[in-house]
Write a protein that holds these residues in place. Structure first.
Motif, PDB file in Angstrom:
ATOM      1  N   THR A 295       8.075 113.416-103.186  1.00 39.86           N
ATOM      2  CA  THR A 295       8.571 112.088-103.551  1.00 39.86           C
ATOM      3  C   THR A 295      10.010 111.837-103.120  1.00 39.86           C
ATOM      4  OG1 THR A 295       9.068 112.986-105.756  1.00 39.86           O
ATOM      5  CG2 THR A 295       7.011 111.757-105.501  1.00 39.86           C
ATOM      6  N   ALA A 296      10.854 112.867-103.058  1.00 39.00           N
ATOM      7  CA  ALA A 296      12.247 112.669-102.659  1.00 39.00           C
ATOM      8  C   ALA A 296      12.356 112.141-101.216  1.00 39.00           C
ATOM      9  CB  ALA A 296      13.044 113.954-102.829  1.00 39.00           C
ATOM     10  N   PRO A 297      11.690 112.766-100.230  1.00 38.86           N
ATOM     11  CA  PRO A 297      11.739 112.203 -98.878  1.00 38.86           C
ATOM     12  C   PRO A 297      11.102 110.818 -98.802  1.00 38.86           C
ATOM     13  CG  PRO A 297      10.951 114.476 -98.822  1.00 38.86           C
ATOM     14  CD  PRO A 297      10.961 114.051-100.252  1.00 38.86           C
ATOM     15  N   LEU A 298      10.030 110.606 -99.586  1.00 39.66           N
ATOM     16  CA  LEU A 298       9.355 109.309 -99.597  1.00 39.66           C
ATOM     17  C   LEU A 298      10.290 108.228-100.132  1.00 39.66           C
ATOM     18  CD1 LEU A 298       6.481 108.368 -98.844  1.00 39.66           C
ATOM     19  CD2 LEU A 298       5.867 108.581-101.257  1.00 39.66           C
ATOM     20  N   ALA A 299      10.994 108.528-101.222  1.00 36.15           N
ATOM     21  CA  ALA A 299      11.938 107.574-101.799  1.00 36.15           C
ATOM     22  C   ALA A 299      13.058 107.258-100.819  1.00 36.15           C
ATOM     23  CB  ALA A 299      12.512 108.133-103.099  1.00 36.15           C
ATOM     24  N   ILE A 307      16.908  98.789 -96.931  1.00 35.55           N
ATOM     25  CA  ILE A 307      18.307  98.392 -96.828  1.00 35.55           C
ATOM     26  C   ILE A 307      18.737  98.180 -95.374  1.00 35.55           C
ATOM     27  CG2 ILE A 307      19.462 100.636 -96.637  1.00 35.55           C
ATOM     28  CD1 ILE A 307      20.434  97.915 -99.172  1.00 35.55           C
ATOM     29  N   LEU A 308      18.066  98.873 -94.416  1.00 36.83           N
ATOM     30  CA  LEU A 308      18.408  98.745 -92.992  1.00 36.83           C
ATOM     31  C   LEU A 308      17.457  97.814 -92.242  1.00 36.83           C
ATOM     32  CD1 LEU A 308      19.248 102.483 -92.155  1.00 36.83           C
ATOM     33  CD2 LEU A 308      20.848 100.616 -92.647  1.00 36.83           C
ATOM     34  N   ASN A 309      16.545  97.179 -92.976  1.00 31.59           N
ATOM     35  CA  ASN A 309      15.598  96.228 -92.382  1.00 31.59           C
ATOM     36  C   ASN A 309      14.704  96.886 -91.331  1.00 31.59           C
ATOM     37  OD1 ASN A 309      14.372  93.716 -92.155  1.00 31.59           O
ATOM     38  ND2 ASN A 309      15.767  93.013 -90.554  1.00 31.59           N
ATOM     39  N   LEU A 310      14.170  98.065 -91.668  1.00 32.17           N
ATOM     40  CA  LEU A 310      13.254  98.776 -90.785  1.00 32.17           C
ATOM     41  C   LEU A 310      11.828  98.617 -91.297  1.00 32.17           C
ATOM     42  CD1 LEU A 310      15.295 102.104 -90.409  1.00 32.17           C
ATOM     43  CD2 LEU A 310      15.302 100.147 -88.840  1.00 32.17           C
ATOM     44  N   ASP A 311      10.874  98.975 -90.465  1.00 38.66           N
ATOM     45  CA  ASP A 311       9.464  98.916 -90.856  1.00 38.66           C
ATOM     46  C   ASP A 311       9.197  99.967 -91.931  1.00 38.66           C
ATOM     47  OD1 ASP A 311       6.740  98.748 -91.074  1.00 38.66           O
ATOM     48  OD2 ASP A 311       6.314  98.970 -88.931  1.00 38.66           O
ATOM     49  N   LYS A 312       8.674  99.537 -93.105  1.00 36.65           N
ATOM     50  CA  LYS A 312       8.430 100.492 -94.189  1.00 36.65           C
ATOM     51  C   LYS A 312       6.993 101.010 -94.204  1.00 36.65           C
ATOM     52  CE  LYS A 312       7.242  97.258 -97.932  1.00 36.65           C
ATOM     53  NZ  LYS A 312       7.521  96.867 -99.327  1.00 36.65           N
ATOM     54  N   ASN A 313       6.244 100.734 -93.136  1.00 34.24           N
ATOM     55  CA  ASN A 313       4.908 101.304 -93.002  1.00 34.24           C
ATOM     56  C   ASN A 313       5.022 102.821 -92.919  1.00 34.24           C
ATOM     57  OD1 ASN A 313       2.481 102.355 -91.459  1.00 34.24           O
ATOM     58  ND2 ASN A 313       1.870 100.232 -91.765  1.00 34.24           N
ATOM     59  N   LEU A 314       4.165 103.529 -93.646  1.00 35.01           N
ATOM     60  CA  LEU A 314       4.253 104.988 -93.695  1.00 35.01           C
ATOM     61  C   LEU A 314       4.084 105.644 -92.334  1.00 35.01           C
ATOM     62  CD1 LEU A 314       3.934 104.334 -96.760  1.00 35.01           C
ATOM     63  CD2 LEU A 314       2.607 106.437 -96.955  1.00 35.01           C
ATOM     64  N   ASN A 315       3.484 104.911 -91.385  1.00 35.25           N
ATOM     65  CA  ASN A 315       3.293 105.459 -90.038  1.00 35.25           C
ATOM     66  C   ASN A 315       4.377 105.035 -89.063  1.00 35.25           C
ATOM     67  OD1 ASN A 315       0.736 106.899 -90.389  1.00 35.25           O
ATOM     68  ND2 ASN A 315      -0.146 104.876 -90.753  1.00 35.25           N
ATOM     69  N   ALA A 316       5.331 104.203 -89.503  1.00 29.17           N
ATOM     70  CA  ALA A 316       6.401 103.730 -88.618  1.00 29.17           C
ATOM     71  C   ALA A 316       7.320 104.889 -88.233  1.00 29.17           C
ATOM     72  CB  ALA A 316       7.192 102.625 -89.301  1.00 29.17           C
ATOM     73  N   LEU A 317       7.840 104.847 -87.003  1.00 32.39           N
ATOM     74  CA  LEU A 317       8.658 105.945 -86.486  1.00 32.39           C
ATOM     75  C   LEU A 317       9.913 106.156 -87.328  1.00 32.39           C
ATOM     76  CD1 LEU A 317       9.258 108.088 -84.340  1.00 32.39           C
ATOM     77  CD2 LEU A 317      10.327 106.287 -82.950  1.00 32.39           C
ATOM     78  N   GLY A 318      10.645 105.069 -87.633  1.00 30.31           N
ATOM     79  CA  GLY A 318      11.870 105.191 -88.415  1.00 30.31           C
ATOM     80  C   GLY A 318      11.611 105.741 -89.803  1.00 30.31           C
ATOM     81  N   PHE A 319      10.509 105.296 -90.400  1.00 28.30           N
ATOM     82  CA  PHE A 319      10.132 105.765 -91.740  1.00 28.30           C
ATOM     83  C   PHE A 319       9.858 107.265 -91.702  1.00 28.30           C
ATOM     84  CE2 PHE A 319       7.468 106.486 -95.408  1.00 28.30           C
ATOM     85  CZ  PHE A 319       7.917 105.581 -96.356  1.00 28.30           C
ATOM     86  N   ARG A 320       9.112 107.701 -90.708  1.00 26.25           N
ATOM     87  CA  ARG A 320       8.774 109.126 -90.597  1.00 26.25           C
ATOM     88  C   ARG A 320      10.006 109.974 -90.295  1.00 26.25           C
ATOM     89  NH1 ARG A 320       2.898 109.572 -87.439  1.00 26.25           N
ATOM     90  NH2 ARG A 320       1.632 109.261 -89.336  1.00 26.25           N
ATOM     91  N   LEU A 321      10.867 109.479 -89.429  1.00 27.85           N
ATOM     92  CA  LEU A 321      12.072 110.241 -89.090  1.00 27.85           C
ATOM     93  C   LEU A 321      12.956 110.452 -90.317  1.00 27.85           C
ATOM     94  CD1 LEU A 321      13.088 108.749 -85.612  1.00 27.85           C
ATOM     95  CD2 LEU A 321      12.149 111.029 -86.082  1.00 27.85           C
ATOM     96  N   THR A 322      13.014 109.434 -91.181  1.00 28.02           N
ATOM     97  CA  THR A 322      13.843 109.542 -92.385  1.00 28.02           C
ATOM     98  C   THR A 322      13.352 110.652 -93.294  1.00 28.02           C
ATOM     99  OG1 THR A 322      14.369 107.173 -92.312  1.00 28.02           O
ATOM    100  CG2 THR A 322      14.733 108.312 -94.394  1.00 28.02           C
ATOM    101  N   TRP A 323      12.057 110.621 -93.638  1.00 25.80           N
ATOM    102  CA  TRP A 323      11.584 111.658 -94.559  1.00 25.80           C
ATOM    103  C   TRP A 323      11.571 113.040 -93.904  1.00 25.80           C
ATOM    104  CZ3 TRP A 323       7.420 114.382 -93.001  1.00 25.80           C
ATOM    105  CH2 TRP A 323       6.351 113.768 -92.339  1.00 25.80           C
ATOM    106  N   MET A 324      11.396 113.088 -92.578  1.00 22.74           N
ATOM    107  CA  MET A 324      11.449 114.382 -91.883  1.00 22.74           C
ATOM    108  C   MET A 324      12.832 115.006 -91.985  1.00 22.74           C
ATOM    109  SD  MET A 324       9.237 113.859 -88.388  1.00 22.74           S
ATOM    110  CE  MET A 324       7.488 113.441 -88.432  1.00 22.74           C
TER     111      MET A 324
END
Length: 406
Positions: A295-299, A307-324
């Motif tokens: 949950t911590a990486p997901l949050a 806050i950065l206006n990125l795609d929040k789809n779980l499969n989006a590249l930016g979303f995945r890079l963040t939790w990674m």
């Protein structure tokens, strides 16, 4: 009676019942017995108040808290400051605490292995890597349903483990029941009370809940379902915390046993309550650590995407890079045994500001036209303002601690 659907609030419970909560509740029980159970009950009600607002905001606006904050602040300089603060707190704060989550899950596995007489070579490095891989596999699926079901299983396992340990410790029932409404504050317990509340009422969960609620539910008609989900999941988390505190009170209160980390708890139970108690506690520690590791990486990903206006789809590249990034930081730090004092210091400073700030923004947004007829009523605002006062105390405590004033 129809059983309420399990949903995003279970993620919140999985997030706040981690190794940090376990050691905080255990130290409260060890040092003050059952005197501070009321603080956990207050924390539960404060969490219910804020998380209900977050869930309602997500359902009505169909956006997370991060998106709503970014859109609500019009002044460019203030917006830039808020964005920098949130990004810093999320990345560095979650990165620092993620190492604690993975370390806690590893300690649970080590404890269980030791009690069963197994010898694991390089456990300090192997277990964090295995836990990191498990979290990675679940998150990379990009499926909210799979992640949700996995966390339901982990929270269920954690609940059974800690509650069984609680019964094995043979609690003093009369004293426990009376402690719910006793409101005693032993000498020197103020910071412990604040810590108990602070491990439950956390800013990351507000971002997580709003985003996941907007993902799971799309209609105003779903608000009652979201509330049922909340009123099942959060009290369950409080019950687990009370079970941990009570177990520690039975085992350690008045016996001059020092607890420094979650690693000290399970082995210390064996001479008192037998091998089964320490095994169950080790299983609970593992489940708590790995659920928080998910949950911590997901949050962090939901908060930054908003806050950065990125795609929040779980499969989006930016979303995945963040939790990674958050996951990798946690695995590396916990594997090498590095104690990130400077990183945690910064996390304390950032979170000390972020917690009351996010709470204030949330209460403000809940009274805007974004919510329409579902904006806060008078009693919700009074309750929210009361919780904000507590978050201000928590923030002040974090800052004073970070700067060595406590």
């Amino acid at each position: 009676m129809k059983f309420p659907k399990i949903g995003p609030a279970f993620l919140v419970t999985a997030a706040f019942i981690g190794p940090g909560t376990i050691i905080t509740a255990s130290m409260a029980g060890a040092n003050y017995g059952l005197a501070l159970v009321w603080a956990l009950m207050f924390a539960m009600f404060a969490t219910l108040i804020l998380q209900e607002m977050a869930a309602r905001l997500g359902i009505i606006s169909q956006q997370g808290l991060g998106e709503n904050i970014r859109q609500a602040i019009k002044q460019p300089v203030i917006k830039a400051c808020v964005v920098v603060l949130v990004v810093s707190a999320i990345v560095i704060g979650n990165g620092a605490y993620q190492s604690g989550n993975i370390s806690g899950a590893s300690l649970g596995l080590v404890s269980v292995a030791e009690q069963l007489g197994w010898t694991v070579t390089f456990a300090e490095t192997l277990f964090p890597m295995l836990i990191g891989i498990c979290a990675f596999v679940l998150l990379i699926t990009g499926s909210y349903k799979i992640i949700e079901r996995a966390l339901v299983v982990l929270v269920g396992l954690m609940s059974v483990a800690f509650i069984v340990t609680f019964f094995l410790s043979q609690p003093q029932w009369h004293e426990l029941i009376s402690s719910f409404v006793a409101f005693k504050l032993p000498t020197g317990a103020t910071l412990t009370v604040i810590a108990l509340i602070g491990t439950t009422v956390v800013p990351y969960n507000l971002f997580l809940h709003a985003s996941t609620a907007s993902t799971k539910w799309q209609s105003v008609k779903d608000i009652p379902t979201a509330r049922k989900d909340l009123f099942v999941s959060i009290p369950l988390g409080a019950l687990i915390s009370v079970a941990i505190l009570s177990t520690a009170a039975s085992a350690f209160f008045g016996k001059q046993i020092s607890l420094q980390s979650a690693a000290d708890i399970a082995p210390a139970l064996q001479p008192l309550f037998g091998e089964s108690a320490s095994i169950f506690l080790g299983i609970g520690l593992f489940a708590a650590g790995i659920s928080s590791s998910i949950t911590a990486p997901l949050a962090a990903a939901f908060a930054l995407s908003g806050i950065l206006n990125l795609d929040k789809n779980l499969n989006a590249l930016g979303f995945r890079l963040t939790w990674m990034v958050i996951l990798i930081i946690g695995v590396v730090v916990s594997s090498v045994g590095f104690k990130p004092v400077a990183v945690i210091w910064f996390a304390q400073v950032a979170n000390g500001i972020l917690l009351p700030l996010v709470s204030i923004f949330l209460l403000w947004i809940m009274n805007t036209k974004v919510l329409g007829e579902h904006r806060n009523n008078l009693w919700q605002n009074i309750a929210g303002a009361g919780v904000i006062l507590i978050t201000l105390l928590l923030g002040a405590r974090s800052l004073m601690s970070a700067f060595g004033l406590l």
